[in-house]
Design an enzyme around this catalytic site. Structure first.
Site, short mmCIF file in Angstrom:
data_model
loop_
_atom_site.label_atom_id
_atom_site.label_comp_id
_atom_site.label_asym_id
_atom_site.label_seq_id
_atom_site.Cartn_x
_atom_site.Cartn_y
_atom_site.Cartn_z
N ASN A 92 0.87 -1.31 0.03
CA ASN A 92 0.18 0.13 -0.17
C ASN A 92 0.99 1.26 -0.11
O ASN A 92 1.91 1.24 0.46
CB ASN A 92 -0.90 -0.25 1.15
CG ASN A 92 -0.27 -0.12 2.54
OD1 ASN A 92 0.82 -0.77 2.74
ND2 ASN A 92 -0.72 0.70 3.48
N MET A 93 0.14 2.37 -0.43
CA MET A 93 0.99 3.53 -0.61
C MET A 93 0.24 4.75 -0.25
O MET A 93 -0.94 4.93 -0.81
CB MET A 93 1.64 3.86 -2.26
CG MET A 93 2.55 4.98 -2.19
SD MET A 93 3.30 5.20 -3.80
CE MET A 93 1.90 5.46 -4.78
N GLU A 94 0.49 5.51 0.36
CA GLU A 94 -0.29 6.84 1.05
C GLU A 94 0.76 7.94 0.53
O GLU A 94 1.80 7.99 0.73
CB GLU A 94 -0.55 6.70 2.53
CG GLU A 94 -1.59 5.50 2.84
CD GLU A 94 -1.38 5.16 4.55
OE1 GLU A 94 -0.88 5.79 5.04
OE2 GLU A 94 -2.12 4.34 4.76
N HIS A 105 -3.87 0.79 -2.90
CA HIS A 105 -3.72 -0.32 -1.85
C HIS A 105 -2.91 -1.62 -2.32
O HIS A 105 -2.57 -1.56 -3.52
CB HIS A 105 -5.40 -1.04 -1.88
CG HIS A 105 -6.55 0.01 -1.37
ND1 HIS A 105 -7.45 -0.50 -0.43
CD2 HIS A 105 -6.28 1.17 -1.33
CE1 HIS A 105 -8.00 0.66 -0.23
NE2 HIS A 105 -7.56 1.68 -0.77
N GLU A 107 -3.16 -4.81 -2.74
CA GLU A 107 -3.74 -5.80 -4.03
C GLU A 107 -3.59 -4.66 -5.23
O GLU A 107 -3.24 -5.49 -6.42
CB GLU A 107 -5.21 -6.09 -3.75
CG GLU A 107 -5.26 -6.92 -2.46
CD GLU A 107 -5.41 -5.96 -0.95
OE1 GLU A 107 -5.04 -4.78 -1.04
OE2 GLU A 107 -6.40 -6.63 -0.05
N CYS A 132 -10.02 -5.19 1.91
CA CYS A 132 -11.15 -4.22 1.97
C CYS A 132 -12.28 -4.19 0.92
O CYS A 132 -11.79 -4.80 -0.09
CB CYS A 132 -10.74 -2.78 2.07
SG CYS A 132 -10.00 -2.14 0.50
N CYS A 135 -10.93 -3.11 -2.53
CA CYS A 135 -10.15 -4.07 -3.31
C CYS A 135 -10.76 -5.36 -3.87
O CYS A 135 -10.68 -5.79 -4.80
CB CYS A 135 -9.13 -4.58 -2.47
SG CYS A 135 -7.73 -3.36 -2.15
ZN LIG Z 1 -8.01 -2.36 -0.20
#
Ligand SMILES: [Zn+2]
Length: 297
Positions: A92-94, A105, A107, A132, A135
Site C-alpha cells: 500500500n502507498m499513501e 492499496h 492488492e 477491503c 479491493c
Molecule cells: Zn484495499
C-alpha cells in the site's frame, strides 16, 4: 539490497533467507524488481521445502516492507500469482498531507505489477490482511475474477465468496476485463522522446471501457530509470486506479524514491469522456516535485 528488506529478512527461516539474498541483490547490480520468475520460485521451494501458498505467506513481510503508509502506519503486503507462474509483490502507498483518495492499496499495487509485467490474469493473491471492500471491487474487474483465490494467513477462499450479490462489468454490458490484452493503437504521437514513447505504449494498453479515457503516465527518476502507470478503470468508478498512482506505486516497488522524480508526463486520449490531468497534477504536487508535462492525442 534495499535497506527496507534488512529487518524482515532477519525474521525468516535461515534456508529461505539464504536462498532469497541473491535474488534481492541481483548480480548485474541494480534493484530487485519486486518479481520472482517461475525458476526463482522453484529455487525457493527447493531450498525451503515449502509449498506455493506457504512460501508466499512466508514472503509477505518482504512485500509489506515496500509499504509507504505515513498516515495509517498500517503496512499491507500482497503477492499476486500471474498466469505465467511468476509472482509479483505489491504494497500500500499513501500520500502524506493529501486526500485519502490518492492512496493505492496493496492488492492494486501487486495486480499493477503483474499487469505491467505482461500478465493477462492472476490465479491467486496472497495478502496479510483481509481485502477491503474497495479491493474486492477492484479485483472483480479482472479477467480471472471468477476463478481468483484470495489467500490470507488463516484462510483460502474464492474472491466470489467475498462478494455475494456482486456488481461488475457485465452489469454495465461490458464484456472486456482488466488485464485482458488492450491495443488502443489509434493513439499516436510523433516524438522521439523515450519518456513520451513509454507513455504512448502504456496508454495503448490502458483499460478504460467506461469512459474511453485511455491514459498513461511515465516518470523519469534521477538515476535515469523510467516507470509507467496505465489507467485501470472499474465498473464501480471510484475504485479505478489512476495512471499517476500506478506509476508511483510501481516505481516505489522497484526501489525508487518519489522525491527524485525528474520528469513526469501524462498522455491521454483526446476523445475520452474524462481527463486525468487535474488528478495527476494534484498527486504530483503532493510529492513537491516537477511540473506535469501533458499531451492529449
Ligand atoms: Zn484495499
Amino acid at each position: 539490497m534495499h535497506p527496507r528488506f534488512a529487518k524482515p529478512l532477519d525474521t525468516l527461516p535461515a534456508p529461505l533467507k539464504a536462498a532469497l539474498l541473491p535474488m534481492l541483490e541481483p548480480e548485474q547490480g541494480g534493484e530487485f524488481n519486486a518479481r520472482f520468475t517461475p525458476e526463482q520460485v522453484a529455487t525457493l521451494k527447493a531450498a525451503t521445502g515449502l509449498e506455493d501458498r506457504a512460501l508466499r505467506l512466508a514472503l509477505l513481510p518482504l512485500a509489506a516492507a515496500c509499504s509507504v503508509a505515513p498516515i495509517s502506519k498500517f503496512f499491507v503486503g500482497a503477492i499476486a500469482c500471474g498466469l505465467s507462474g511468476s509472482w509479483y509483490f505489491g504494497a500500500n502507498m499513501e500520500f502524506a498531507g493529501q486526500g485519502l483518495f490518492h492512496s493505492v492499496h496493496a492488492e492494486q499495487s501487486a495486480i499493477s505489477n503483474a499487469w505491467l509485467g505482461g500478465e493477462t490474469g492472476i490465479s491467486e493473491i496472497t495478502v496479510n490482511y483481509t481485502p477491503c471492500g474497495h479491493c474486492r471491487q477492484f479485483m472483480n474487474e479482472l479477467s480471472t475474477a471468477k476463478i481468483l483465490k484470495v489467500s490470507l494467513p488463516d484462510d483460502l477462499s474464492a474472491l466470489q465468496s467475498f462478494l455475494p450479490h456482486s456488481f461488475g462489468p457485465a452489469d454495465l454490458d461490458i464484456t472486456d476485463a482488466l488485464m485482458s490484452p488492450q491495443a488502443h493503437d489509434e493513439l499516436a504521437l510523433e516524438s522521439e522522446d523515450p519518456l513520451w514513447q513509454a507513455a504512448l505504449a502504456a496508454a495503448r494498453q490502458s483499460y478504460a471501457p467506461y469512459s474511453q479515457g485511455y491514459a498513461a503516465v511515465a516518470l523519469q527518476f534521477a538515476d535515469g530509470r523510467l516507470f509507467c502507470g496505465r489507467y485501470a478503470e472499474n465498473a464501480a468508478f471510484n475504485p479505478s486506479l489512476p495512471p499517476m498512482q500506478m506509476a508511483c506505486a510501481h516505481a516505489v516497488l522497484n526501489g525508487e524514491d518519489l522525491a527524485t522524480i525528474r520528469r513526469a508526463v501524462l498522455l491521454e486520449s483526446k476523445n475520452g469522456q474524462i481527463s486525468q490531468r487535474d488528478s495527476a497534477q494534484s498527486t504530483l504536487k503532493a510529492l513537491g516535485s516537477v511540473e506535469l508535462e501533458y499531451q492529449a492525442v
